[in-house]
Motif scaffolding. Structure first.
Motif, short mmCIF file in Angstrom:
data_model
loop_
_atom_site.label_atom_id
_atom_site.label_comp_id
_atom_site.label_asym_id
_atom_site.label_seq_id
_atom_site.Cartn_x
_atom_site.Cartn_y
_atom_site.Cartn_z
N UNK A 187 0.78 -1.24 0.00
CA UNK A 187 0.00 0.00 0.00
C UNK A 187 0.81 1.28 0.00
N UNK A 188 1.78 1.40 0.86
CA UNK A 188 2.43 2.68 1.04
C UNK A 188 3.23 3.07 -0.19
N UNK A 189 3.89 2.12 -0.83
CA UNK A 189 4.64 2.43 -2.04
C UNK A 189 3.72 2.62 -3.24
N UNK A 190 2.46 2.19 -3.11
CA UNK A 190 1.44 2.37 -4.16
C UNK A 190 0.21 3.00 -3.51
N UNK A 191 0.30 4.29 -3.15
CA UNK A 191 -0.75 4.89 -2.34
C UNK A 191 -2.13 4.88 -2.99
N UNK A 192 -2.21 4.81 -4.30
CA UNK A 192 -3.51 4.77 -4.97
C UNK A 192 -4.35 3.59 -4.54
N UNK B 30 -9.26 9.72 -5.87
CA UNK B 30 -10.05 9.82 -4.64
C UNK B 30 -11.53 9.62 -4.96
N UNK B 31 -12.03 10.27 -6.00
CA UNK B 31 -13.44 10.13 -6.37
C UNK B 31 -13.77 8.70 -6.78
N UNK B 32 -12.93 8.08 -7.58
CA UNK B 32 -13.15 6.69 -8.00
C UNK B 32 -13.16 5.77 -6.77
N UNK B 33 -12.22 5.96 -5.86
CA UNK B 33 -12.13 5.13 -4.66
C UNK B 33 -13.33 5.33 -3.74
N UNK B 34 -13.76 6.58 -3.58
CA UNK B 34 -14.95 6.85 -2.75
C UNK B 34 -16.19 6.19 -3.35
N UNK B 35 -16.34 6.31 -4.67
CA UNK B 35 -17.49 5.71 -5.32
C UNK B 35 -17.45 4.19 -5.19
N UNK B 36 -16.26 3.60 -5.36
CA UNK B 36 -16.15 2.15 -5.23
C UNK B 36 -16.56 1.72 -3.82
N UNK B 37 -16.07 2.42 -2.81
CA UNK B 37 -16.36 2.05 -1.42
C UNK B 37 -17.85 2.22 -1.11
N UNK B 38 -18.46 3.31 -1.58
CA UNK B 38 -19.89 3.53 -1.34
C UNK B 38 -20.72 2.45 -2.03
N UNK C 229 -9.31 -5.63 -4.72
CA UNK C 229 -7.94 -6.12 -4.82
C UNK C 229 -7.66 -6.78 -6.15
N UNK C 230 -8.65 -7.45 -6.73
CA UNK C 230 -8.40 -8.19 -7.96
C UNK C 230 -8.79 -7.44 -9.21
N UNK C 231 -9.52 -6.36 -9.08
CA UNK C 231 -9.98 -5.63 -10.25
C UNK C 231 -9.54 -4.17 -10.25
N UNK C 232 -9.89 -3.43 -9.20
CA UNK C 232 -9.57 -2.01 -9.17
C UNK C 232 -8.07 -1.77 -9.00
N UNK C 233 -7.43 -2.50 -8.10
CA UNK C 233 -6.01 -2.24 -7.85
C UNK C 233 -5.14 -2.47 -9.08
N UNK C 234 -5.30 -3.58 -9.83
CA UNK C 234 -4.49 -3.72 -11.04
C UNK C 234 -4.76 -2.61 -12.07
#
Length: 185
Positions: free
Chosen positions: A93-98, A134-142, A166-171
């Motif tokens: 995570x820390x080396x890949x903050x996105x 940030x917007x993409x991550x917020x929307x994914x979490x919601x 982990x298997x779709x958004x992160x890559x």
């Protein structure tokens, strides 16, 4: 209070018995307040020495030099405990903050050296500089929370594209940032 929250002190005590100097955080639906009665309890544990880790009665689901992933039940509640070394966690995570928006939402339970808080403090400013991610991550979490609460019946557009973070958004994010591309929410 949920059943998961009820057993949390006992599960935390079990984890700390194996590694008293470790850092522990509550993750997943319980930490974000959208657990259902059938939800599992997810713990993240950061420790320097994975060789001391023992989870009696638990099933080791995955292991590598920097990670041990266990599943068990405690008073009938499924429990997932993921142990990372600080180095493995930094690489994840820390080396890949996105990748870290969901991590920013966790609840710290025990952090004697501040390792989890320091990671959160390093990741948070990155999102201020990258509002599209940030917007993409917020929307994914919601949408993820809504999907969990509806037992999979509600699927927003982000979840349809990235059903599993982990298997779709992160890559996808890894690829975008490796190419220097902008992320489209």
């Amino acid at each position: 209070m949920s059943k998961q929250r009820d057993i949390l002190p006992d599960v935390l005590a079990m984890v700390l018995q194996n590694a008293p100097d470790c850092a522990v955080a509550l993750c997943g639906s319980v930490s974000m307040g959208y657990e259902r009665p059938d939800s599992d309890l997810d713990l993240l544990v950061i420790t320097d020495d994975l060789t001391r880790i023992a989870c009696p009665g638990a099933t080791l689901k995955h292991s590598n030099p920097g990670l041990r992933y266990f599943e068990t039940t405690f008073d009938g509640i499924p429990v997932t405990v993921i142990y990372h070394t600080p180095e493995a966690f930094d690489d994840l995570l820390v080396s890949r903050p996105w990748r870290g928006y969901k991590f920013l939402q966790i609840e710290i339970l025990h952090d004697p050296t501040g390792v989890i808080q320091k990671c959160k403090d390093r990741i948070a400013p990155w999102f201020e500089e990258h509002p599209d991610t940030l917007e993409l991550s917020r929307r994914w979490l919601a949408e993820h929370a809504e999907r969990q609460l509806s037992k999979g019946k509600k699927l927003g557009e982000v979840i349809k594209k990235f059903p599993d973070q982990m298997h779709d958004l992160w890559p996808y994010l890894d690829e975008q940032f490796a190419q220097g591309s902008s992320v489209k929410p």
